[in-house]
Design an enzyme around this catalytic site. Structure first.
Site, PDB file in Angstrom:
ATOM      1  N   LYS A  77      -4.537   1.884   2.469  1.00 62.73           N
ATOM      2  CA  LYS A  77      -4.996   1.684   3.726  1.00 62.73           C
ATOM      3  C   LYS A  77      -5.757   0.495   3.786  1.00 62.73           C
ATOM      4  O   LYS A  77      -7.456   0.354   4.162  1.00 62.73           O
ATOM      5  CB  LYS A  77      -5.670   2.921   4.489  1.00 62.73           C
ATOM      6  CG  LYS A  77      -5.072   3.901   4.581  1.00 62.73           C
ATOM      7  CD  LYS A  77      -5.835   5.281   4.361  1.00 62.73           C
ATOM      8  CE  LYS A  77      -4.959   6.300   4.450  1.00 62.73           C
ATOM      9  NZ  LYS A  77      -5.183   8.624   3.806  1.00 62.73           N
ATOM     10  N   ASP A 111       7.286  -2.902  -0.037  1.00 62.34           N
ATOM     11  CA  ASP A 111       7.798  -4.115   0.887  1.00 62.34           C
ATOM     12  C   ASP A 111       6.135  -3.594   1.851  1.00 62.34           C
ATOM     13  O   ASP A 111       5.870  -5.029   3.065  1.00 62.34           O
ATOM     14  CB  ASP A 111       8.558  -3.072   1.991  1.00 62.34           C
ATOM     15  CG  ASP A 111       8.561  -1.887   1.992  1.00 62.34           C
ATOM     16  OD1 ASP A 111       7.748  -1.517   1.466  1.00 62.34           O
ATOM     17  OD2 ASP A 111       9.846  -1.446   2.184  1.00 62.34           O
ATOM     18  N   THR A 124       7.979  -1.035  -7.353  1.00 64.89           N
ATOM     19  CA  THR A 124       8.547  -0.124  -6.549  1.00 64.89           C
ATOM     20  C   THR A 124       9.100   1.321  -7.389  1.00 64.89           C
ATOM     21  O   THR A 124      10.126   0.550  -8.281  1.00 64.89           O
ATOM     22  CB  THR A 124       8.906   0.234  -5.560  1.00 64.89           C
ATOM     23  OG1 THR A 124       9.303   1.341  -5.176  1.00 64.89           O
ATOM     24  CG2 THR A 124      10.022  -0.266  -5.153  1.00 64.89           C
ATOM     25  N   ASP A 169      10.338   3.017  -6.197  1.00 61.93           N
ATOM     26  CA  ASP A 169      12.066   3.847  -5.305  1.00 61.93           C
ATOM     27  C   ASP A 169      13.422   2.087  -6.322  1.00 61.93           C
ATOM     28  O   ASP A 169      14.556   2.814  -5.946  1.00 61.93           O
ATOM     29  CB  ASP A 169      11.875   3.771  -4.785  1.00 61.93           C
ATOM     30  CG  ASP A 169      10.812   4.466  -4.265  1.00 61.93           C
ATOM     31  OD1 ASP A 169      10.434   5.574  -4.817  1.00 61.93           O
ATOM     32  OD2 ASP A 169      10.455   4.545  -2.568  1.00 61.93           O
ATOM     33  N   ARG A 208      12.039   8.607  -1.763  1.00 65.41           N
ATOM     34  CA  ARG A 208      12.198   7.881  -0.258  1.00 65.41           C
ATOM     35  C   ARG A 208      13.670   8.003  -0.052  1.00 65.41           C
ATOM     36  O   ARG A 208      14.424   8.460  -0.165  1.00 65.41           O
ATOM     37  CB  ARG A 208      11.542   6.421   0.074  1.00 65.41           C
ATOM     38  CG  ARG A 208       9.490   6.813   0.433  1.00 65.41           C
ATOM     39  CD  ARG A 208       8.956   5.117   1.238  1.00 65.41           C
ATOM     40  NE  ARG A 208       7.448   5.142   0.839  1.00 65.41           N
ATOM     41  CZ  ARG A 208       6.789   6.167   1.109  1.00 65.41           C
ATOM     42  NH1 ARG A 208       6.646   6.473   1.807  1.00 65.41           N
ATOM     43  NH2 ARG A 208       6.101   5.366   0.459  1.00 65.41           N
TER      44      ARG A 208
HETATM   45  O1  F6P Z   1       7.050   4.153  -3.078  1.00 67.32           O
HETATM   46  C1  F6P Z   1       6.670   4.846  -3.858  1.00 67.32           C
HETATM   47  C2  F6P Z   1       6.790   6.703  -3.911  1.00 67.32           C
HETATM   48  O2  F6P Z   1       6.166   6.826  -4.848  1.00 67.32           O
HETATM   49  C3  F6P Z   1       7.391   7.270  -2.764  1.00 67.32           C
HETATM   50  O3  F6P Z   1       8.653   7.896  -4.114  1.00 67.32           O
HETATM   51  C4  F6P Z   1       6.899   8.794  -2.545  1.00 67.32           C
HETATM   52  O4  F6P Z   1       7.715   8.867  -1.309  1.00 67.32           O
HETATM   53  C5  F6P Z   1       5.950   7.630  -1.894  1.00 67.32           C
HETATM   54  O5  F6P Z   1       5.686   6.882  -2.713  1.00 67.32           O
HETATM   55  C6  F6P Z   1       4.492   8.779  -1.930  1.00 67.32           C
HETATM   56  O6  F6P Z   1       3.729   8.430  -1.373  1.00 67.32           O
HETATM   57  P1  F6P Z   1       2.630   8.700  -1.906  1.00 67.32           P
HETATM   58  O7  F6P Z   1       1.525   8.183  -3.366  1.00 67.32           O
HETATM   59  O8  F6P Z   1       1.685   8.267  -0.674  1.00 67.32           O
HETATM   60  O9  F6P Z   1       2.558  10.773  -1.494  1.00 67.32           O
END
Ligand code: F6P
Length: 362
Positions: A79, A117, A139, A141, A185
């Protein structure tokens, strides 16, 4: 030359290794001074921002011990977009001019931004305003097309594989079907790699919408052959044919939070499995913590080194990337290009199918 360095977006194992690599190479080779900026752009939006350490100058001795540490010593935030910053009054503002002013006030001549990203998009816009930015992709991901791998992915796959090994033991003891939901994701890389490494019997990916019937058939086939238990990996973005990924929360200006994919699949399976008990485990943020794997330490260290070199060469507006076996750089525009997804016709899916793994589209 004074360089700012920050980590943005969700954390991932290897962030500290990048910081160490960049700071050590920057100091030793190029004589840079590094300002560690706290909680992504929050530390540049407000120079007095403290949470809990505040911005601080980093010496080589500060980064020496952090190579094996998970998380990020600089803190991070989802944020802190200067173009859509929501202040304490809850009002959204563009504070990018203030960020530029603070960057100049601190005497910074470049910024190394380590992020996903979202962070690269902000980096590109700050670059357009005149900030000298070099990006480092991160990431778990592994969904950035510009780089073969992002650090953090290998560690997350390791955690998920370890969990699958444990789950298989208890599933086999109780003759149960157990679903394991993993992160990623809209990309199924963690699910596919962990599923193959952990010997899963079915793998459900966002890229291959599933039907319940082929998964039931796979479970029953195993039972008929004397193996009355099954382990199923479910990517958090997995979706049934004709359905959508299961969204927990829409985040204004950000990416939706996903959750519930395994639960939905379990509810679909249960009526078809008679007495067989179905259980479910959501791995969640355990995949993001802990010490980075050897692969991630090496990749992150190389990214840090090359980011420092890009700054020294004044090649701004670029992001480091792995094009095996080399570290190269791409423009931030390229970095923001099409995301990477599992290829349903790719070799690893094919190998899994050859081993009998069901993807739910059979
Ligand atoms: O993008 C990395 C990630 O860990 C994703 O795999 C997952 O959906 C998301 O972030 C979780 O985000 P947060 O930490 O905001 O719950």
């Amino acid at each position: 030359m004074k360089i700012g360095i920050m980590t943005g977006g969700g954390d991932c194992p290897g962030l500290n290794a990048v910081i160490r690599g960049a700071v050590k190479v920057g100091i030793r080779r190029h004589g840079f001074e590094f300002l560690g900026i706290e909680d992504a752009f929050n530390g540049l939006i407000d120079l007095d921002y403290r949470s809990p350490m505040g911005n601080r100058w980093l010496a080589a001795k500060d980064v020496q011990p952090i190579l094996p540490r998970g998380g990020t010593i600089l803190g991070t935030s989802n944020k802190s977009d200067p173009f859509r910053f929501v202040g304490k009054d809850g009002v959204e503002r563009d504070v990018s001019a203030q960020v530029m002013e603070n960057y100049e006030k601190m005497g910074l001549e470049a910024l190394i931004s380590i992020g996903g990203d979202g962070s690269m998009g902000i980096a590109k816009r700050m670059q357009d305003l005149g900030m000298n930015v070099v990006g480092v992709p991160k990431t778990i991901d592994n969904d950035l097309a510009a780089t073969d791998y992002t650090f953090g992915f290998d560690t997350a796959v390791g955690v998920a594989t370890d969990a699958l090994d444990r789950i298989r033991d208890t599933a086999a003891s109780h003759d149960r079907v157990i679903l394991v939901e993993v992160m990623g994701r809209d990309a199924g890389f963690i699910a596919l790699h962990a599923g193959v490494a952990g010997g899963a019997h079915a793998i459900l990916l966002p890229e291959i919408p599933y039907r319940i019937e082929p998964i039931v058939a796979r479970i029953n086939d195993r039972r008929d052959r004397g193996m009355p238990f099954s382990v199923i990996v479910v990517a958090e973005g997995a979706k049934p044919v004709g359905g959508e990924s299961s969204i927990l929360e829409h985040v204004p200006g950000g990416m939706a939070r996903l959750a519930g994919a395994a639960q939905i699949c379990a509810a679909g399976l249960e009526p078809h499995l008679g007495d067989t008990e179905v259980r479910m485990t959501v791995l969640g943020h355990v995949q993001r913590g802990g010490s980075p794997s050897n692969f991630d330490r090496v990749l992150a260290t190389r990214f840090g080194h090359h980011a420092a070199d890009l700054v020294a060469e004044k090649r701004f507006g670029r992001m480091v990337a792995l094009r095996t076996p080399d570290i190269v750089s791409v423009t931030l525009e390229e970095a923001l290009g099409a995301p990477k997804r599992v290829d349903p016709a790719g070799q690893l899916v094919e190998t899994a199918r050859a081993l009998g793994v069901a993807f739910g589209d059979e």
